[in-house]
Design a protein around this motif. Structure first.
Motif, PDB file in Angstrom:
ATOM      1  N   LYS A   1       7.993 -41.365 -34.526  1.00 25.72           N
ATOM      2  CA  LYS A   1       8.418 -40.592 -35.692  1.00 25.72           C
ATOM      3  C   LYS A   1       7.299 -39.699 -36.235  1.00 25.72           C
ATOM      4  O   LYS A   1       7.529 -38.895 -37.137  1.00 25.72           O
ATOM      5  CB  LYS A   1       8.949 -41.527 -36.780  1.00 25.72           C
ATOM      6  CG  LYS A   1      10.257 -42.209 -36.359  1.00 25.72           C
ATOM      7  CD  LYS A   1      10.847 -43.057 -37.462  1.00 25.72           C
ATOM      8  CE  LYS A   1      12.171 -43.678 -36.993  1.00 25.72           C
ATOM      9  NZ  LYS A   1      12.798 -44.516 -38.035  1.00 25.72           N
ATOM     10  N   PHE A   2       6.101 -39.854 -35.672  1.00 24.72           N
ATOM     11  CA  PHE A   2       4.987 -38.973 -36.004  1.00 24.72           C
ATOM     12  C   PHE A   2       4.724 -37.972 -34.884  1.00 24.72           C
ATOM     13  O   PHE A   2       3.650 -37.369 -34.823  1.00 24.72           O
ATOM     14  CB  PHE A   2       3.734 -39.791 -36.294  1.00 24.72           C
ATOM     15  CG  PHE A   2       3.806 -40.544 -37.609  1.00 24.72           C
ATOM     16  CD1 PHE A   2       3.218 -40.029 -38.755  1.00 24.72           C
ATOM     17  CD2 PHE A   2       4.467 -41.767 -37.695  1.00 24.72           C
ATOM     18  CE1 PHE A   2       3.277 -40.715 -39.965  1.00 24.72           C
ATOM     19  CE2 PHE A   2       4.534 -42.455 -38.896  1.00 24.72           C
ATOM     20  CZ  PHE A   2       3.947 -41.935 -40.036  1.00 24.72           C
ATOM     21  N   GLY A   3       5.702 -37.813 -33.984  1.00 20.44           N
ATOM     22  CA  GLY A   3       5.594 -36.828 -32.924  1.00 20.44           C
ATOM     23  C   GLY A   3       4.886 -37.345 -31.692  1.00 20.44           C
ATOM     24  O   GLY A   3       4.347 -38.450 -31.658  1.00 20.44           O
ATOM     25  N   SER A   4       4.863 -36.522 -30.662  1.00 20.04           N
ATOM     26  CA  SER A   4       4.143 -36.863 -29.441  1.00 20.04           C
ATOM     27  C   SER A   4       2.650 -36.929 -29.740  1.00 20.04           C
ATOM     28  O   SER A   4       2.129 -36.084 -30.483  1.00 20.04           O
ATOM     29  CB  SER A   4       4.397 -35.813 -28.357  1.00 20.04           C
ATOM     30  OG  SER A   4       5.775 -35.722 -28.074  1.00 20.04           O
ATOM     31  N   PRO A   5       1.962 -37.922 -29.180  1.00 13.02           N
ATOM     32  CA  PRO A   5       0.524 -38.042 -29.469  1.00 13.02           C
ATOM     33  C   PRO A   5      -0.256 -36.786 -29.094  1.00 13.02           C
ATOM     34  O   PRO A   5      -0.064 -36.212 -28.030  1.00 13.02           O
ATOM     35  CB  PRO A   5       0.097 -39.237 -28.613  1.00 13.02           C
ATOM     36  CG  PRO A   5       1.340 -40.043 -28.437  1.00 13.02           C
ATOM     37  CD  PRO A   5       2.453 -39.033 -28.351  1.00 13.02           C
ATOM     38  N   TRP A   6      -1.088 -36.360 -30.017  1.00 16.73           N
ATOM     39  CA  TRP A   6      -2.062 -35.288 -29.811  1.00 16.73           C
ATOM     40  C   TRP A   6      -1.429 -33.949 -29.480  1.00 16.73           C
ATOM     41  O   TRP A   6      -1.856 -33.231 -28.590  1.00 16.73           O
ATOM     42  CB  TRP A   6      -3.083 -35.690 -28.743  1.00 16.73           C
ATOM     43  CG  TRP A   6      -3.590 -37.081 -28.933  1.00 16.73           C
ATOM     44  CD1 TRP A   6      -3.656 -38.061 -27.981  1.00 16.73           C
ATOM     45  CD2 TRP A   6      -4.090 -37.680 -30.140  1.00 16.73           C
ATOM     46  NE1 TRP A   6      -4.161 -39.218 -28.516  1.00 16.73           N
ATOM     47  CE2 TRP A   6      -4.439 -39.019 -29.844  1.00 16.73           C
ATOM     48  CE3 TRP A   6      -4.276 -37.217 -31.444  1.00 16.73           C
ATOM     49  CZ2 TRP A   6      -4.958 -39.888 -30.795  1.00 16.73           C
ATOM     50  CZ3 TRP A   6      -4.777 -38.088 -32.393  1.00 16.73           C
ATOM     51  CH2 TRP A   6      -5.119 -39.395 -32.066  1.00 16.73           C
ATOM     52  N   ALA A   7      -0.406 -33.609 -30.235  1.00 18.67           N
ATOM     53  CA  ALA A   7       0.232 -32.301 -30.087  1.00 18.67           C
ATOM     54  C   ALA A   7      -0.723 -31.185 -30.526  1.00 18.67           C
ATOM     55  O   ALA A   7      -1.586 -31.379 -31.381  1.00 18.67           O
ATOM     56  CB  ALA A   7       1.507 -32.263 -30.931  1.00 18.67           C
TER      57      ALA A   7
END
Length: 238
Positions: A62-68
């Protein structure tokens, strides 16, 4: 001396004794001193205090793909932070992927650590853990704000992997860096991130941050210019 004069003198003496005998209020045992001083303490004083919300519904995705690449520089956030925090950095021909470097003073342990891609003992830590943020306000955010939070350089540090995993999702009430010279800066970073994103703190957490910052009252509040909303191209499940 007249009766009126004697009465006036008695009243004056009584007032003097009452003032002299006034007992200064003593803070509750174990409570930190009042938060006064520099920018970090001032910001801490303004943070709202609430209880921890349930962890129900928390999911790293829910915090997005890691290290966008939320800043649009064509490099992932992890490599951006490694390039910022390490010395003697080498990168692949793409000019982004960090392959080696040295963390001269790990902020959590004080040790010098070597980074070698694929065999590293260095993690990128969220100073305010994602799960901690979820329980103190982030569960109400839209996806764009959660993605921005997870990739904001203000909330990220290259640190010793073992110390990072020991910390887990703890707040300042239950975990502080073992390397005590970094604690003032760590507490100030916690405050800066929570202020920027409108997160709250628990009473125990606020007291712990005050205990750290009161001996170093001039500690500045870190600043970061990354927006609190990710670009529209990024999305994450609610």
């Amino acid at each position: 001396m007249t009766r009126r004069a004697r009465t006036a003198a008695l009243l004056a003496a009584t007032a003097f004794l009452a003032a002299a005998c006034t007992v200064e209020e003593v803070p509750e045992a174990g409570a930190p001193p009042p938060a006064t001083g520099g920018p970090a303490l001032a910001a801490l004083a303004d943070l709202p205090v609430k209880g921890r919300a349930p962890k129900t519904g928390y999911d790293r995705r829910k915090f997005g793909s890691p290290w966008a690449d939320t800043d649009g520089n064509d490099c992932g956030t992890r490599d951006d932070v490694l390039a910022r925090d390490l010395d003697d950095v080498t990168v692949e021909p793409d000019a982004c992927t960090v392959t080696s470097g040295t963390l001269t003073t790990d902020p959590y342990t004080g040790r010098t650590l070597t980074f070698e891609r694929g065999r590293s003992t260095i993690d990128i830590d969220h100073v305010v853990a994602l799960s901690d943020a979820w329980q103190k306000g982030a569960h109400t955010w839209d996806p764009a704000k959660r993605i921005a939070f997870a990739n904001d350089p203000l909330n990220l540090l290259a640190v010793d992997a073992g110390a990072n995993r020991q910390k887990g999702d703890a707040d300042a009430a239950t975990w502080l860096p073992p390397h005590t010279p970094h604690r003032c800066a760590y507490a100030a970073s916690q405050v800066a991130v929570k202020e920027k994103y409108g997160l709250w703190v628990t009473r125990a957490e606020k007291d712990a941050l005050a205990r750290v910052l009161n001996p170093c009252p001039g500690t500045p509040l870190p600043a970061g210019d990354a927006p609190t909303k990710a670009p529209p191209a990024f999305s994450a499940p609610r």
